[in-house]
Design a protein around this motif. Sequence first.
Motif, mmCIF file in Angstrom:
data_model
loop_
_atom_site.group_PDB
_atom_site.id
_atom_site.type_symbol
_atom_site.label_atom_id
_atom_site.label_comp_id
_atom_site.label_asym_id
_atom_site.label_seq_id
_atom_site.Cartn_x
_atom_site.Cartn_y
_atom_site.Cartn_z
ATOM 1 N N ALA A 62 48.942 62.600 101.025
ATOM 2 C CA ALA A 62 49.890 63.715 101.013
ATOM 3 C C ALA A 62 50.581 63.875 102.361
ATOM 4 C CB ALA A 62 49.165 65.002 100.624
ATOM 5 N N GLN A 63 49.821 63.718 103.451
ATOM 6 C CA GLN A 63 50.431 63.833 104.777
ATOM 7 C C GLN A 63 51.453 62.724 105.006
ATOM 8 O OE1 GLN A 63 47.214 63.935 107.595
ATOM 9 N NE2 GLN A 63 46.469 65.928 106.900
ATOM 10 N N SER A 64 51.137 61.524 104.523
ATOM 11 C CA SER A 64 52.092 60.414 104.647
ATOM 12 C C SER A 64 53.375 60.714 103.880
ATOM 13 C CB SER A 64 51.436 59.133 104.109
ATOM 14 O OG SER A 64 52.362 58.083 104.045
ATOM 15 N N ALA A 65 53.250 61.243 102.656
ATOM 16 C CA ALA A 65 54.436 61.570 101.860
ATOM 17 C C ALA A 65 55.247 62.683 102.526
ATOM 18 C CB ALA A 65 54.018 61.992 100.455
ATOM 19 N N ALA A 66 54.566 63.691 103.081
ATOM 20 C CA ALA A 66 55.262 64.801 103.732
ATOM 21 C C ALA A 66 56.050 64.322 104.947
ATOM 22 C CB ALA A 66 54.259 65.874 104.139
ATOM 23 N N ARG A 67 55.453 63.426 105.717
ATOM 24 C CA ARG A 67 56.161 62.906 106.899
ATOM 25 C C ARG A 67 57.344 62.039 106.481
ATOM 26 N NH1 ARG A 67 50.566 62.238 109.045
ATOM 27 N NH2 ARG A 67 50.236 64.001 110.439
ATOM 28 N N MET A 68 57.182 61.292 105.393
ATOM 29 C CA MET A 68 58.309 60.490 104.894
ATOM 30 C C MET A 68 59.453 61.392 104.440
ATOM 31 S SD MET A 68 56.850 57.164 102.852
ATOM 32 C CE MET A 68 55.694 58.009 101.802
ATOM 33 N N LEU A 69 59.114 62.518 103.841
ATOM 34 C CA LEU A 69 60.157 63.451 103.414
ATOM 35 C C LEU A 69 60.913 63.999 104.625
ATOM 36 C CD1 LEU A 69 61.532 65.009 101.083
ATOM 37 C CD2 LEU A 69 59.900 66.853 101.516
ATOM 38 N N LEU A 70 60.174 64.337 105.702
ATOM 39 C CA LEU A 70 60.831 64.837 106.910
ATOM 40 C C LEU A 70 61.730 63.764 107.526
ATOM 41 C CD1 LEU A 70 57.885 66.839 108.515
ATOM 42 C CD2 LEU A 70 59.883 67.746 107.331
ATOM 43 N N GLU A 71 61.306 62.500 107.428
ATOM 44 C CA GLU A 71 62.162 61.401 107.904
ATOM 45 C C GLU A 71 63.449 61.336 107.090
ATOM 46 O OE1 GLU A 71 62.277 59.048 110.185
ATOM 47 O OE2 GLU A 71 60.495 59.669 111.284
ATOM 48 N N GLU A 72 63.327 61.505 105.776
ATOM 49 C CA GLU A 72 64.513 61.481 104.920
ATOM 50 C C GLU A 72 65.450 62.635 105.253
ATOM 51 O OE1 GLU A 72 65.899 59.547 102.813
ATOM 52 O OE2 GLU A 72 64.369 58.005 102.788
ATOM 53 N N ILE A 73 64.874 63.815 105.449
ATOM 54 C CA ILE A 73 65.694 64.981 105.809
ATOM 55 C C ILE A 73 66.379 64.734 107.148
ATOM 56 C CG2 ILE A 73 65.640 67.429 106.403
ATOM 57 C CD1 ILE A 73 63.283 67.721 104.448
ATOM 58 N N ALA A 74 65.637 64.108 108.082
ATOM 59 C CA ALA A 74 66.206 63.846 109.405
ATOM 60 C C ALA A 74 67.379 62.879 109.320
ATOM 61 C CB ALA A 74 65.121 63.281 110.329
ATOM 62 N N SER A 75 67.311 61.913 108.401
ATOM 63 C CA SER A 75 68.421 60.959 108.256
ATOM 64 C C SER A 75 69.652 61.626 107.654
ATOM 65 C CB SER A 75 67.999 59.772 107.388
ATOM 66 O OG SER A 75 67.788 60.174 106.051
ATOM 67 N N SER A 76 69.431 62.742 106.947
ATOM 68 C CA SER A 76 70.495 63.564 106.379
ATOM 69 C C SER A 76 71.345 62.784 105.382
ATOM 70 C CB SER A 76 71.350 64.158 107.506
ATOM 71 O OG SER A 76 72.218 65.130 106.992
ATOM 72 N N GLY A 77 72.590 63.193 105.211
ATOM 73 C CA GLY A 77 73.446 62.582 104.205
ATOM 74 C C GLY A 77 73.328 63.280 102.869
#
Length: 411
Positions: A292-307
Amino acid sequence: MAPTASSSSAPNAGDSKSRLLRFTGHRNFRQRLILSLVSQRPVRIDSIRPDSSSPGIRDFEANFLRLLEKVTNGSHVEISYTGTSILLKPGVIAGGKVVHDCSLTRGIGYWLEWMVVLAPFAKKELHLTLRGVTNMDGDLGVDTIRTVTLPHLTLFLPLDSLSTLASSLELRIAKRGSAPLGGGEVHFRCPVVKHLSTVNFVAPGRVKKIRGIATSTRVSPQMANRLIDAARAVLGRYIPDLYLFADVYRGEDSGKSPGFAITLLATSTTGAIHSAEAASKATDPGLPEDLAQSAARMLLEEIASSGCVDRSHQPLVLLLMALSPQDVAKCTMASPTANAVQMMRDLKEALGVSFKITPASDATTALVDGAEDDDAEEEDEQKKMLQKLANPELFAYSCVGVNFGGFKKVG
C-alpha cells in the motif's frame, strides 16, 4: 529501447505489399497490431526475441492474436515456424458477443487495455467476457481500466450521444482472480460510434480528492483493511478528501489463488485523473503495508508529474487523438514516456499523423490541496515532492486527426 520503425516497400510490388507496415522487436507488440486494424494496412513484425533462450512470441502474445481473430472478421494471421516473425492481414472489427480465456501469465488488463480502443469502431456493439487474472503487477488492473481508462475514452465520445452511451459503456467485475491460477471474470460492453469527437483538454487543474479500492481473494478480509490503513497513513497528510474502501470477494467469486491488491486514483477540479496500483506477487506476496505504501508513493509521483492524463495512458490518448476528426486535438501531458514516443513514431508510420509538442508553461499546476509544506519536521523526500508539485514539467500535445469512421453501417 524499442527500435525505430521503418517502412518497407518494393518499387514493383503490388498495392498490398506497398502498404505493408514493417516493424522489428517484441516491444509495443499489441499497439502495432491495433494500428494495423485501424489503418487497414497489413503488418509484419520480425526479429521477435531472436537471441532469447526461447525465441519467438510468448503464449500471451499468441493468445492476444487469437482474441483479435475473435473480435474481427476476415483477419488472417501467419506465424513463422520459429515464431520470430508474424504477419497480420487485418479484417473488419466485427464486435458482437465474445468470450475469451486469457493466458494466466499476464493480467486481464493486457488484453482489455487495447480492446477498449477497438470497441467503439466495431460493426456491432461489443460484449466481451474475459477470464483470467484480474490484477497482476506490470499490467493495468481491471479497477484501473474501469475507473481511469474508460473515463479517458469518454473524452473522445460525441457529446450529443454521451448520455445515451453512458449506460452502455461499462466494465463489470463478476469474479476476481489472483495469480497464478486466476479464476477472475470481467464483462466489458461498449457502444459503437460513427466518429470520435475532438478533444481539447489543456487545464490539469488541482487535485481535489483521492479514492481507492483494496481487494483481496482467498485471504483474510483483514488484509484489505491493512492495505487501506497503510495507504491512508501516507496520503492523509496531503489531502483531506480521502476515501478508500475494501472490496472483498468470497467463495467462488474470489478465484483460485490467494492475493491482494490496491488501486488508487486522484481526481482534479477539471476532471484529470491520475492512478497508481500495486498487486501482490504469487511467489512472494509480502506485507500488505509495504504494498500500500508503494502504491501511495507511486500515486504522489503521478500527481507530481501532473498533466491531464497519467503516464500509463499516454499512448492510448495519443492514438485516440490521431483517430479523431480532421481538426486540431490538444491535450496537456507530462513529458512523454518511452511507450508514448514509440506510439507517436508508429502513428506517423501507419496513419501519417505528426504531433506537435510545445512546453505548456501557462498550464495550471496540479498542487495538492492541503499539503503541509510549512512543516519544519518534513523529510527531504517530501520537500522534494512538494517542489516538484509546484513546478511540474508540462507539454502541450496537438495533432490533426484522420477522422477514422470505424465499421458501423451508416443508415
